[in-house]
Design a protein around this motif. Structure first.
Motif, mmCIF file in Angstrom:
data_model
loop_
_atom_site.group_PDB
_atom_site.id
_atom_site.type_symbol
_atom_site.label_atom_id
_atom_site.label_comp_id
_atom_site.label_asym_id
_atom_site.label_seq_id
_atom_site.Cartn_x
_atom_site.Cartn_y
_atom_site.Cartn_z
ATOM 1 N N LYS A 177 0.817 -1.216 0.000
ATOM 2 C CA LYS A 177 0.000 0.000 0.000
ATOM 3 C C LYS A 177 0.851 1.265 0.000
ATOM 4 O O LYS A 177 0.483 2.273 -0.634
ATOM 5 C CB LYS A 177 -0.931 -0.002 1.217
ATOM 6 N N THR A 182 -3.472 1.515 -3.741
ATOM 7 C CA THR A 182 -4.507 0.475 -3.719
ATOM 8 C C THR A 182 -4.041 -0.668 -4.619
ATOM 9 O O THR A 182 -3.023 -0.552 -5.300
ATOM 10 C CB THR A 182 -5.859 0.994 -4.248
ATOM 11 N N GLU A 211 -12.168 -6.101 -1.249
ATOM 12 C CA GLU A 211 -11.774 -7.285 -0.500
ATOM 13 C C GLU A 211 -10.381 -7.730 -0.919
ATOM 14 O O GLU A 211 -9.964 -7.570 -2.060
ATOM 15 C CB GLU A 211 -12.782 -8.419 -0.760
ATOM 16 N N ASP A 229 -1.471 -5.657 1.860
ATOM 17 C CA ASP A 229 -2.392 -4.695 2.483
ATOM 18 C C ASP A 229 -3.151 -3.863 1.454
ATOM 19 O O ASP A 229 -3.547 -2.724 1.715
ATOM 20 C CB ASP A 229 -1.644 -3.777 3.465
ATOM 21 N N ASP A 231 -6.217 -4.253 -1.978
ATOM 22 C CA ASP A 231 -7.361 -5.047 -2.429
ATOM 23 C C ASP A 231 -7.019 -5.916 -3.631
ATOM 24 O O ASP A 231 -6.256 -5.531 -4.512
ATOM 25 C CB ASP A 231 -8.515 -4.117 -2.800
ATOM 26 N N ILE A 342 -12.975 4.165 -1.991
ATOM 27 C CA ILE A 342 -12.324 3.661 -0.776
ATOM 28 C C ILE A 342 -13.122 4.062 0.456
ATOM 29 O O ILE A 342 -13.367 3.249 1.371
ATOM 30 C CB ILE A 342 -10.885 4.198 -0.687
ATOM 31 N N GLU A 343 -13.560 5.318 0.486
ATOM 32 C CA GLU A 343 -14.346 5.822 1.622
ATOM 33 C C GLU A 343 -15.658 5.057 1.757
ATOM 34 O O GLU A 343 -16.062 4.665 2.864
ATOM 35 C CB GLU A 343 -14.623 7.311 1.414
ATOM 36 N N SER A 344 -16.332 4.821 0.624
ATOM 37 C CA SER A 344 -17.599 4.096 0.652
ATOM 38 C C SER A 344 -17.413 2.671 1.163
ATOM 39 O O SER A 344 -18.209 2.181 1.973
ATOM 40 C CB SER A 344 -18.209 4.076 -0.755
ATOM 41 N N ALA A 345 -16.365 1.988 0.703
ATOM 42 C CA ALA A 345 -16.111 0.614 1.146
ATOM 43 C C ALA A 345 -15.834 0.556 2.641
ATOM 44 O O ALA A 345 -16.287 -0.369 3.329
ATOM 45 C CB ALA A 345 -14.942 0.029 0.359
ATOM 46 N N LYS A 346 -15.114 1.537 3.154
ATOM 47 C CA LYS A 346 -14.825 1.575 4.594
ATOM 48 C C LYS A 346 -16.077 1.847 5.410
ATOM 49 O O LYS A 346 -16.296 1.241 6.467
ATOM 50 C CB LYS A 346 -13.775 2.659 4.880
ATOM 51 N N ARG A 347 -16.904 2.756 4.940
ATOM 52 C CA ARG A 347 -18.100 3.160 5.687
ATOM 53 C C ARG A 347 -19.285 2.234 5.466
ATOM 54 O O ARG A 347 -20.246 2.237 6.248
ATOM 55 C CB ARG A 347 -18.487 4.591 5.309
#
Length: 354
Positions: A177, A182, A211, A229, A231, A342-347
């Motif tokens: 990372k 990514t 994932e 680390d 996806d 990235i933000e959407s996947a985390k949240r």
């Protein structure tokens, strides 16, 4: 802008992808390879001899190449964590550049560059190479002609298989990372985002899932297992300009796929499908007059949709910019979408792009 007939090119980074750029430079009379840069001195010497580049124009330090007054423009093929630095130096030295995607390591770097670029703009092209696939260019023209009516939704996939456990791929910078930002998302997903922007327009919102399938890979030097680390897989739904809906999937773990970047665009009166592995063909479903049961037809792409990527760069730096050339802003907007994914996947929820 450069007014000379032949533009002197400095190439930074001599790894695998640089071979394609060396070939493209050699095909254009407007571009001449003047200087090379790589941290690997042995590779630098070998490529320098192959390209007949003078020893004093072979650099280990990229700033020295960029600062060289004999270098008119820069083409950069470096790992992701160096993208922002190369762009920053080119802005400071006012050297036009063709830089690879993703635009930067993260959106914070992109924002810092945008502030600098606003004060000191330069001709800048980002290497979204799929804009130069003949079938993609032909599809763009058909969409502009409203061949399938208003676009309602778009499906984009970019599938590769090299990361699957079957192939026991060792640890490399693309799994780190700190160097790559990514994994499949920035490597392949950046192209998906650009294709959607090229065909449809800007992203309004995204809802994403990311994932990692292979959590450790063997270090080829030490033999130790190292943590991955980034996806291996990313998928997201999106709302684009004019309320066009999008579905996107990318992974480097799709066994059986080679370099499968494909786009299907659905309109009110038809469908267009393109696949980069069939660059000279397009699949088109439209209802022709007197046709009772239309089906997909595969059409040959007219030859005039052939275009070499660096031709647009040569035109850009000689004040002859062509419509559709991917520029600094395309790189910036692309990085913004990557950040929101990235933000959407985390949240675990939908996120607005702006």
């Amino acid at each position: 802008m450069i007014k000379r007939n032949v533009v002197s090119v400095g190439l930074i980074g001599l790894g695998g992808m640089a071979n394609a750029h060396r070939r493209m430079i050699s095909e254009l009379e407007q571009l001449q390879l003047m200087a090379l840069c790589d941290v690997n001195s042995e590779l630098l010497k070998r490529i320098g001899e192959e390209e007949e580049v003078k020893e004093e124009k072979r650099f280990n330090d990229m700033e020295a190449l960029i600062a060289d007054p004999d270098v008119d423009v820069v083409i950069s093929i470096v790992p992701n964590h160096l993208h922002a630095k190369v762009l920053e130096l080119c802005i400071q030295y006012q050297k036009p550049i063709m830089a690879e995607k993703p635009f930067t390591l993260n959106f914070e770097e992109a924002e810092d560059l945008a502030k600098l670029y606003e004060k000191l703009p330069i001709p800048c092209m980002i290497g979204f190479s799929y804009r130069y696939i003949p079938s993609f260019r032909y599809a763009k023209k058909l969409l502009e002609e409203k061949k399938i009516g208003s676009i309602r939704h778009i499906a984009v996939r970019y599938l590769q298989s090299f990361g699957a456990p079957l192939f026991e791929v060792p640890y490399a910078w693309r799994f780190n990372k700190a160097v790559t930002g990514t994994g499949a998302l920035g490597d392949l997903g950046a192209h998906m985002i650009d294709s959607a922007r090229f065909f449809v327009g800007e992203f309004q919102s995204v809802s994403a899932l990311m994932e990692t399938f292979v959590h450790e890979r063997k270090d080829p030097i030490s033999g130790e297992m190292k943590k991955v680390d980034v996806d291996d897989y990313a998928s997201f739904q999106a709302v684009l300009e004019d309320n066009v809906l999008g579905n996107f999937v990318t992974t480097r773990n799709a066994i059986g796929s080679g370099n499968q970047h494909e786009v299907t665009i659905y309109g009110d009166y038809g469908t267009i499908h393109v696949n980069c592995e069939r660059p000279d063909e397009i699949d088109l479903w439209t209802k022709e007059e007197n046709e009772e049961r239309p089906t997909f037809k595969t059409k040959k792409v007219p030859e005039h949709y052939q275009k070499q990527q660096l031709q647009d760069f040569a035109d850009l730096v000689t004040d002859n910019q062509q419509v559709g050339t991917p520029t600094f802003d395309d790189g910036y907007q692309n990085q913004k979408v990557l950040e929101r994914i990235i933000e959407s996947a985390k949240r675990g929820q939908s996120v607005k792009v702006d």
